[in-house]
Design an enzyme around this catalytic site. Structure first.
Site, PDB file in Angstrom:
ATOM      1  CD  GLU A 144      -6.393   1.593   2.991  1.00 47.87           C
ATOM      2  OE1 GLU A 144      -7.081   2.303   1.966  1.00 47.87           O
ATOM      3  OE2 GLU A 144      -5.383   2.023   3.540  1.00 47.87           O
ATOM      4  CG  ASN A 195      -1.879   1.159   1.171  1.00 48.10           C
ATOM      5  OD1 ASN A 195      -1.885   2.007   0.663  1.00 48.10           O
ATOM      6  ND2 ASN A 195      -3.018   0.979   2.046  1.00 48.10           N
ATOM      7  NE  ARG A 250      -4.676  14.764  -0.168  1.00 49.54           N
ATOM      8  CZ  ARG A 250      -4.922  13.465  -0.137  1.00 49.54           C
ATOM      9  NH1 ARG A 250      -5.855  13.145  -1.054  1.00 49.54           N
ATOM     10  NH2 ARG A 250      -4.255  12.407   0.493  1.00 49.54           N
ATOM     11  NE  ARG A 265      -4.997   3.318  -1.292  1.00 53.22           N
ATOM     12  CZ  ARG A 265      -4.384   4.539  -1.088  1.00 53.22           C
ATOM     13  NH1 ARG A 265      -3.252   4.644  -0.873  1.00 53.22           N
ATOM     14  NH2 ARG A 265      -5.154   5.545  -1.083  1.00 53.22           N
ATOM     15  CG  HIS A 293     -10.111   7.129   1.036  1.00 54.09           C
ATOM     16  ND1 HIS A 293     -10.523   8.458   1.359  1.00 54.09           N
ATOM     17  CD2 HIS A 293      -8.828   7.103   1.288  1.00 54.09           C
ATOM     18  CE1 HIS A 293      -9.446   8.993   1.756  1.00 54.09           C
ATOM     19  NE2 HIS A 293      -8.324   8.358   1.502  1.00 54.09           N
ATOM     20  CG  MET A 303      -6.436  15.503  14.490  1.00 56.08           C
ATOM     21  SD  MET A 303      -7.261  17.330  14.316  1.00 56.08           S
ATOM     22  CE  MET A 303      -8.193  16.646  12.678  1.00 56.08           C
ATOM     23  N   GLY A 343     -10.019   8.873  12.644  1.00 57.37           N
ATOM     24  CA  GLY A 343     -11.049   8.518  13.124  1.00 57.37           C
ATOM     25  C   GLY A 343     -11.088   7.386  13.944  1.00 57.37           C
ATOM     26  CD  GLU A 344      -8.434   2.885  12.661  1.00 53.31           C
ATOM     27  OE1 GLU A 344      -7.557   2.279  13.637  1.00 53.31           O
ATOM     28  OE2 GLU A 344      -8.571   2.609  11.353  1.00 53.31           O
TER      29      GLU A 344
END
Length: 389
Positions: A375, A9, A237, A89, A177, A280, A326-327
């Site tokens: 993934e 990936n 982005r 991927r 995604h 973040m 998110g996790e």
């Protein structure tokens, strides 16, 4: 000798990988790690139980030699396993590639022609494929496409309001995604068919971020469109932007071509707003008001887009957070959910702080879950199904 599949990936400065044993009907994870190709190249690998198997520096020219280092490590240090296929991927499959495919030279050339649709991502996807083909020309390779999961989106959702002739040229909303969303769809079905049937929004929030509206394992809408720039605010982005801003940059500021592309992909998003970082974690730890504004805008845009996707679904019954932010970011999840309380989203703060699997309150009309994505397992599964192993 035991056989194994390698899932790769590729990102901008690293390649995530996972090695799976084929000794049983179910793929068994042997090793998972990262081939860091940045300023301090390094190979890091851990076993399925988290035990460190490898953590060593690589040569400065690892972008050219790193795949070879990984192959030698796999073949010499992991129990004599023979690598029988590799899966990748690939960010963009265009209209033609809507399911996994064996990567022949003709296919690779066709995928290279899609580079204008994903100018930064597609070359990164194809580079390890070409390197591996040169090092192991007899090793079967399979491409798995991030755009494929969204092929079920209705034309009224995928079409731009441009002259129709451009749609025939492939100017449309593709969505990305997809491998992550495919994994989450499978996890929801494994947990409960009733859960999978719910009107669900999955929030894949990482350095790249998007939302997907799904039901019964099918994509109905998503926030990324023609490119991976669209939709949410991301690490570097911009997300959705008024086309008039881009026209202004080109016509009035004289910013065009590569400079504009670099600004939109590399200098915008959380980094551009904060002036500090696109990470973040760094922003959440900062007291700088610009950092707080960046986090707030991230949550605001995610909630606004989620409301739009709820309209596509005709309601909202389940909200799933996945990927790095998110996790792991309880504050971001809380901020997004609080903006969606009018839709019946009620988050349980202790469960959220503990990163529990279910973080909704008992009285919430919307079930809120945190599900770790994988993934690489999807890549390996598709590679095995191609019959090359």
């Amino acid at each position: 000798m035991r056989h194994a599949i390698l899932a790769l990936n590729a990102g901008s400065s690293s390649i995530k990988f996972a090695l799976y044993d084929l000794a049983s009907a179910e793929l068994q994870l042997v090793s998972r790690g990262t081939l860091d190709l940045g300023d301090a190249p390094r190979l890091i690998a851990k076993a399925a139980d988290g035990t460190v198997q490898c953590d060593r520096p690589l040569a400065a020219d690892a972008r050219e030699t790193g795949i070879g280092d990984l192959l030698r490590w796999i073949e010499s240090e992991l129990g004599g396993r023979k690598l029988v296929s590799a899966g990748h991927r690939i960010v963009h499959g265009g209209r033609e590639f809507v399911e996994p495919v064996r990567l022949t030279s003709d296919v690779i050339e066709a995928l290279d022609r899609l580079t204008p649709l994903a100018p930064l991502h597609q070359p990164r996807s194809l580079a390890p494929i070409r390197t591996l083909a040169a090092l192991r020309p007899d090793l079967p390779q399979v491409g798995c496409f991030d755009t494929a999961f969204h092929q079920t989106i209705d034309p009224i959702v995928s079409r731009f309001a441009l002259p129709r002739r451009y749609d025939a040229d492939g100017i449309r909303r593709y969505g990305f995604h997809g491998l992550s969303y495919e994994y989450i769809a499978g996890r929801l079905k494994a947990l409960s068919p009733a859960l999978a049937a719910k009107r669900t929004i999955v929030a894949h929030l990482g350095n790249g971020a998007s939302l997907c509206a799904m039901r019964d394992g099918r994509s109905f809408d998503t926030t990324m469109g023609f490119s991976a720039l669209d939709g949410l605010v991301m690490g570097t982005r911009c997300g959705a932007i008024d086309p008039g801003v881009l026209l202004y940059f080109v016509l009035e500021r004289g910013i065009a071509g590569e400079a504009l592309q670099h600004m939109l992909y590399e200098e915008s998003g959380l980094l551009g707003i904060s002036g500090i970082s696109g990470d973040m974690r760094t922003l959440e730890a900062s007291d700088d008001p610009h950092a707080r504004e960046a986090v707030e805008l991230f949550a605001f845009r995610a909630a606004r887009e989620a409301a739009a996707l709820a309209n596509t679904l005709g309601g909202l019954e389940c909200l799933v957070f996945t990927a790095g932010i998110g996790e792991r970011s309880a504050p971001v999840r809380k901020a997004i959910c609080e903006r969606l309380d009018w839709l019946g989203v009620a988050i349980d703060e202790p469960s959220n702080a503990a990163h529990a699997e279910i973080i909704s309150r008992p009285d919430s009309k919307v079930e809120i879950r945190v599900v770790a994505t994988d993934e690489e397992s999807i890549i390996a599964r598709h590679t095995r199904m191609q019959g090359n192993a």
